[in-house]
Design a protein around this motif. Structure first.
Motif, short mmCIF file in Angstrom:
data_model
loop_
_atom_site.label_atom_id
_atom_site.label_comp_id
_atom_site.label_asym_id
_atom_site.label_seq_id
_atom_site.Cartn_x
_atom_site.Cartn_y
_atom_site.Cartn_z
N ALA A 136 0.83 -1.21 0.00
CA ALA A 136 0.00 0.00 0.00
C ALA A 136 0.87 1.26 0.00
O ALA A 136 0.55 2.24 -0.68
CB ALA A 136 -0.93 0.00 1.22
N LEU A 137 1.98 1.24 0.73
CA LEU A 137 2.89 2.39 0.73
C LEU A 137 3.41 2.67 -0.68
O LEU A 137 3.45 3.80 -1.14
CB LEU A 137 4.08 2.13 1.67
CG LEU A 137 3.82 2.30 3.17
CD1 LEU A 137 4.95 1.65 3.97
CD2 LEU A 137 3.72 3.77 3.55
N ARG A 138 3.81 1.59 -1.37
CA ARG A 138 4.32 1.77 -2.73
C ARG A 138 3.21 2.27 -3.66
O ARG A 138 3.43 3.14 -4.49
CB ARG A 138 4.92 0.46 -3.26
CG ARG A 138 6.22 0.05 -2.56
CD ARG A 138 6.95 -1.06 -3.33
NE ARG A 138 6.15 -2.27 -3.45
CZ ARG A 138 6.18 -3.29 -2.59
NH1 ARG A 138 6.99 -3.25 -1.54
NH2 ARG A 138 5.42 -4.36 -2.77
N ALA A 139 2.00 1.71 -3.47
CA ALA A 139 0.89 2.12 -4.34
C ALA A 139 0.55 3.59 -4.12
O ALA A 139 0.35 4.35 -5.08
CB ALA A 139 -0.34 1.24 -4.06
N VAL A 140 0.50 4.02 -2.87
CA VAL A 140 0.20 5.42 -2.57
C VAL A 140 1.32 6.31 -3.08
O VAL A 140 1.09 7.41 -3.60
CB VAL A 140 -0.07 5.61 -1.06
CG1 VAL A 140 -0.06 7.08 -0.68
CG2 VAL A 140 -1.40 4.96 -0.67
N SER B 256 0.37 1.37 13.88
CA SER B 256 1.39 2.38 13.55
C SER B 256 0.79 3.49 12.70
O SER B 256 1.13 4.66 12.84
CB SER B 256 2.54 1.70 12.82
OG SER B 256 3.38 2.64 12.20
N MET B 257 -0.12 3.14 11.80
CA MET B 257 -0.88 4.12 11.03
C MET B 257 -2.34 3.89 11.42
O MET B 257 -2.98 2.97 10.96
CB MET B 257 -0.67 3.94 9.54
CG MET B 257 -0.63 2.48 9.08
SD MET B 257 -0.50 2.33 7.31
CE MET B 257 -2.01 1.36 6.97
N LEU C 193 -3.94 4.88 3.17
CA LEU C 193 -3.23 3.60 3.25
C LEU C 193 -4.17 2.49 3.71
O LEU C 193 -4.18 1.39 3.14
CB LEU C 193 -2.03 3.72 4.20
CG LEU C 193 -0.85 4.54 3.66
CD1 LEU C 193 0.11 4.91 4.79
CD2 LEU C 193 -0.11 3.77 2.57
N VAL C 194 -4.97 2.78 4.74
CA VAL C 194 -5.95 1.78 5.22
C VAL C 194 -6.90 1.44 4.09
O VAL C 194 -7.22 0.27 3.85
CB VAL C 194 -6.70 2.31 6.46
CG1 VAL C 194 -7.95 1.49 6.73
CG2 VAL C 194 -5.78 2.32 7.68
N CYS C 195 -7.34 2.45 3.37
CA CYS C 195 -8.26 2.25 2.24
C CYS C 195 -7.61 1.35 1.19
O CYS C 195 -8.24 0.42 0.69
CB CYS C 195 -8.60 3.61 1.65
SG CYS C 195 -9.99 3.58 0.51
N HIS D 90 -11.43 10.94 4.29
CA HIS D 90 -11.33 10.30 2.97
C HIS D 90 -12.63 9.60 2.54
O HIS D 90 -13.00 8.55 3.06
CB HIS D 90 -10.19 9.28 3.05
CG HIS D 90 -9.68 8.80 1.74
ND1 HIS D 90 -9.39 9.65 0.68
CD2 HIS D 90 -9.39 7.56 1.29
CE1 HIS D 90 -8.95 8.94 -0.34
NE2 HIS D 90 -8.94 7.67 0.00
N LEU D 91 -13.31 10.17 1.53
CA LEU D 91 -14.61 9.65 1.12
C LEU D 91 -14.57 8.19 0.64
O LEU D 91 -15.44 7.40 1.02
CB LEU D 91 -15.23 10.58 0.06
CG LEU D 91 -16.58 10.18 -0.51
CD1 LEU D 91 -17.64 10.08 0.59
CD2 LEU D 91 -17.05 11.17 -1.58
N PRO D 92 -13.59 7.79 -0.18
CA PRO D 92 -13.60 6.37 -0.61
C PRO D 92 -13.57 5.39 0.56
O PRO D 92 -14.22 4.34 0.50
CB PRO D 92 -12.31 6.26 -1.45
CG PRO D 92 -12.07 7.65 -1.95
CD PRO D 92 -12.52 8.56 -0.85
N LEU D 93 -12.86 5.74 1.63
CA LEU D 93 -12.85 4.84 2.79
C LEU D 93 -14.21 4.85 3.47
O LEU D 93 -14.72 3.79 3.88
CB LEU D 93 -11.74 5.26 3.78
CG LEU D 93 -11.63 4.41 5.04
CD1 LEU D 93 -11.46 2.93 4.72
CD2 LEU D 93 -10.47 4.88 5.92
N ARG D 94 -14.85 6.01 3.57
CA ARG D 94 -16.17 6.05 4.19
C ARG D 94 -17.18 5.27 3.36
O ARG D 94 -18.09 4.63 3.91
CB ARG D 94 -16.62 7.50 4.39
CG ARG D 94 -15.82 8.21 5.50
CD ARG D 94 -16.36 9.60 5.82
NE ARG D 94 -16.01 10.58 4.83
CZ ARG D 94 -16.87 11.32 4.13
NH1 ARG D 94 -18.17 11.18 4.34
NH2 ARG D 94 -16.47 12.18 3.25
N GLN D 95 -17.02 5.28 2.04
CA GLN D 95 -17.92 4.48 1.20
C GLN D 95 -17.73 2.99 1.43
O GLN D 95 -18.70 2.24 1.53
CB GLN D 95 -17.68 4.84 -0.28
CG GLN D 95 -18.23 6.22 -0.62
CD GLN D 95 -17.85 6.69 -2.01
OE1 GLN D 95 -16.77 6.37 -2.51
NE2 GLN D 95 -18.71 7.48 -2.65
#
Lengths: 460, 460
Positions: free
Chosen positions: A128-132, A316-317, A350-352, A149-154
């Motif tokens: 995820a770090l690399r993707a972000v 950690s995050m 990152l969580v998303c 972050h709207l995508p995470l709320r969705q």
């Protein structure tokens, strides 16, 4: 630059660090000129420039215009408190948090409230770090919007549907952890002098937090299927509490889960006494099949739902969230801005990224399987040592165990700490201090032979 | 998996998303079998499996053991509040925060309190993300220690030496932002009914925050060199305040900086009246040459130092810190655990990676140069329009401007908002509401011609 010659620059910074440590270069001393060091070390001048820049950035050296580079003030020495845990602190709700957070890596932590790092999806996070990092749309520098972050709320809105909780993304507020969510809600709902109900036992940090809010706390005994309903009803009558904070599913520390029958009764009582409830559901992903949620029954009339990812994804995050009735959101946003201004955007992205990948579902499924595999034999081992386990939880990481022979858990925890083992004594969780004979064990953190060896010896 | 065939998997998830959106697949409908979809789309079965896994992770579809995949409940529609800002909200300390945070990207924000994203070190952050992703020692899953990432505290300890602040790493506590730092300190120091001094004008969120803490707030006029010392002294006599919160250097909103003379007088008064001071120094990196800091003079007797990186590095991964006398740290740790349990580890490691690289020093130097280059001509343009600027700041992003002809800044801000321009009206910063004729401009956010065009038209 770090892509060109990182090892050379690092070598040069290492040379200077060593000269400072050995007092070849003392405080205030002038460093070699760029040209002379480049020649002496056989590197280019630009390598030395980069190395000096990095040392300036670290604060190890300073530059004075036109006169070169000088050794800056050294770092003050570490205090003992940075190195070792205090052994004599009284066991209170904060004692366990501090032991769990502060003790070095060589301590065993069967009393700890989280999974071992090796159980966490570190590879998924690196991906995820690399993707972000490579996604041009990542928001790496700006504040999050007030709700986050709207995508995470969705995604959360859809996932909560699986628990029969119908919640729109605009009813979900992201915050930096479930603990911060409850903190914000306490600020939102309580004033000093209010009364709050908790389970007895309950998550010890609820007690520390409510103490910090200056409210009166009343405990209700937790049974195998939820709070003792007669005591709950009596507490409502006697204390007129404003709020009840609870884990519905996989309750910390007992691992018990509210039954639908109890959920229904509890909500009827709450309605009759105008009680607000915070349902702290941070163990949701440990359940193989979802159980009843108060929020699902109540539909946000009086229940506020709190979740987070620190237990299954990363501590950690951190990323937590509050789901609340729509007409409370605006005032909650104001309070969020006043208290923290905005929650973290990057950890939310990152969580998303991690949870929108199919890997995360497989990861939590794997955690459930591993815990299930360990649970039976851990229970057996503890029972063989004389522990009594009233309710063996269906899922999750906790076992709430009664010590044999009326022994005192705090005494045992102090002895364990001297042997670099952090236990979780029952009274840290108990408002009434009625759990002195109990320990909470974390199944995933209790597999080291030295834990059993210590317990056998201490109880033998 | 995402390294093998991301575009194929994405294509398949896109096909399903489209069929759901167009109602070809309705709620609860069964999805095509993996084999049939693979054949129809000319992809491998494992591609479809990955796509379905991702859709399950997103909550778009669910799987039932042995019976296939089904369309899950749709996301509830967005509310208007997620799309556009409210235009009619009364202008108060929170109004400006919400306008700045909530308005879409096509709004101009000359009243905003931060730099445009293009000014921020995005490339350095992407590099730090990659470095943290590949570093085997990165802590990606575990809680931070109570004080936070030690290497960052060591760097801060050295950097603060450049401001003549001598502070050991174990006196530094990392938190998630400077705002959270002040929140924690208010919890630590204040009880409802206490009195707190602020500058008038001051950062508007101090007012919102203190209101949320239920304390009495008293304002002291800010002059070109610090608070009006006679008024400060009188306020100490009259109100016996517990605390004073201020920006010493590059004060928000006036851009003024405390002189050493004023710093010394202020500390003598503070000592005589047992006043605690929070020195909020989030604009430190904007100064080309460090000015006097209260903490440097006081040596942590009664001053608490707060800093952060949201203004110069990133507001998406936030990191703030508290420097405090050593004997307060233990109690502060307890309060931190009770309120947020732990601060973010990963953002602290990322900030550490960015600032320990020489690039960061160059980045802030560049910001200072860019602001210096714009400041002169922006002042000139504003003065040509009739604005009066009492003190032109030596550095930083703010200009505190008095409107010509006694015009009302709030009225102007409302008109501007209707034209998609967010202004910062003076009274949002003023406890006494005596700044109705002022606006705070952010030099870096005021360069769009439409801002000047609007102001000329509105003032003409």
């Amino acid at each position: 630059m770090d892509d060109l010659s990182p090892s050379l620059v690092t070598r040069i910074t290492g040379v200077i660090h060593k000269q400072i440590a050995s007092r070849q270069l003392s405080l205030g001393a002038r460093l070699p000129s760029i040209r002379s060091l480049a020649e002496a070390q056989g590197v280019s001048k630009s390598t030395v420039v980069d190395a000096y820049d990095r040392l300036v950035a670290e604060g190890v050296i300073t530059s004075r215009r036109g006169s070169g580079y000088f050794v800056a003030a050294p770092t003050a020495p570490l205090a003992l408190s940075d190195i070792g845990p205090a052994l004599d602190r009284q066991i209170d709700p904060l004692w366990l948090s501090r032991q769990s957070l502060e003790t070095p890596d060589d301590y065993l932590k069967p009393g700890c409230g989280w999974l071992p790092p090796s159980w966490m999806p570190e590879d998924d996070i690196r991906r995820a770090l690399r993707a972000v990092a490579r996604n041009p749309k990542s928001n790496l520098v700006e504040y999050a919007t007030p709700l986050g972050h709207l995508p995470l709320r969705q995604i959360l809105s859809r996932r909560l549907g699986e628990l029969d909780i119908t919640v729109a993304p605009q009813q979900i507020m992201l915050v930096d952890s479930a603990t911060q969510a409850i903190e914000l809600l306490c600020r939102f709902l309580l004033k000093p002098g209010d009364t709050v109900l908790v389970d007895d036992p309950c998550y010890f940090n609820f007690l520390a937090k409510l103490r910090a809010h200056g409210v009166k706390v009343v405990g209700v005994a937790r049974t195998a299927h939820g709070p003792d309903m007669a005591a709950f009803s009596a507490a409502l009558e006697a204390h007129k509490p404003r709020l009840y904070i609870t884990n519905t599913a996989l309750h910390n520390p007992t691992g018990t889960t509210l039954s639908p029958l109890m959920a229904h009764r509890l909500l009827k009582l709450a309605e009759a006494h105008d009680l607000t409830i915070i349902e702290d559901d941070i163990y949701a992903d440990f359940e193989p099949e979802p159980s009843a949620r108060l929020t699902a029954f109540d539909g946000f009339e009086r229940v506020i739902y709190v979740g987070g990812f620190s237990k299954t994804l990363s501590a950690s995050m951190r990323c937590g969230y509050i789901c609340v009735r729509g007409d409370w959101i605006d005032a909650l946003i104001d309070l969020k801005i006043a208290t923290i201004f905005s929650s973290h955007q990057l950890p939310a992205e990152l969580v998303c990224a991690v949870i929108s990948d199919g890997h995360y579902r497989k990861h939590v499924e794997l955690i459930r399987q591993k815990l299930a595999a360990l649970r039976g034999r851990t229970v057996e081992s503890f029972e063989r040592m004389g522990f009594k386990i009233g309710v063996v939880p269906q899922a999750g990481m906790f076992l709430w165990c009664e010590l044999p022979g009326g022994r005192d858990a705090s005494e045992l925890a102090k002895r364990a700490l001297a042997e670099k083992i952090v236990l979780a004594p029952g009274n840290a969780f108990s408002l009434s201090q009625s759990a002195s004979g109990f320990l909470r064990f974390n199944i995933a953190q209790s597999q080291d032979g030295r834990v059993f060896e210590f317990l056998k010896r201490a109880l033998g």
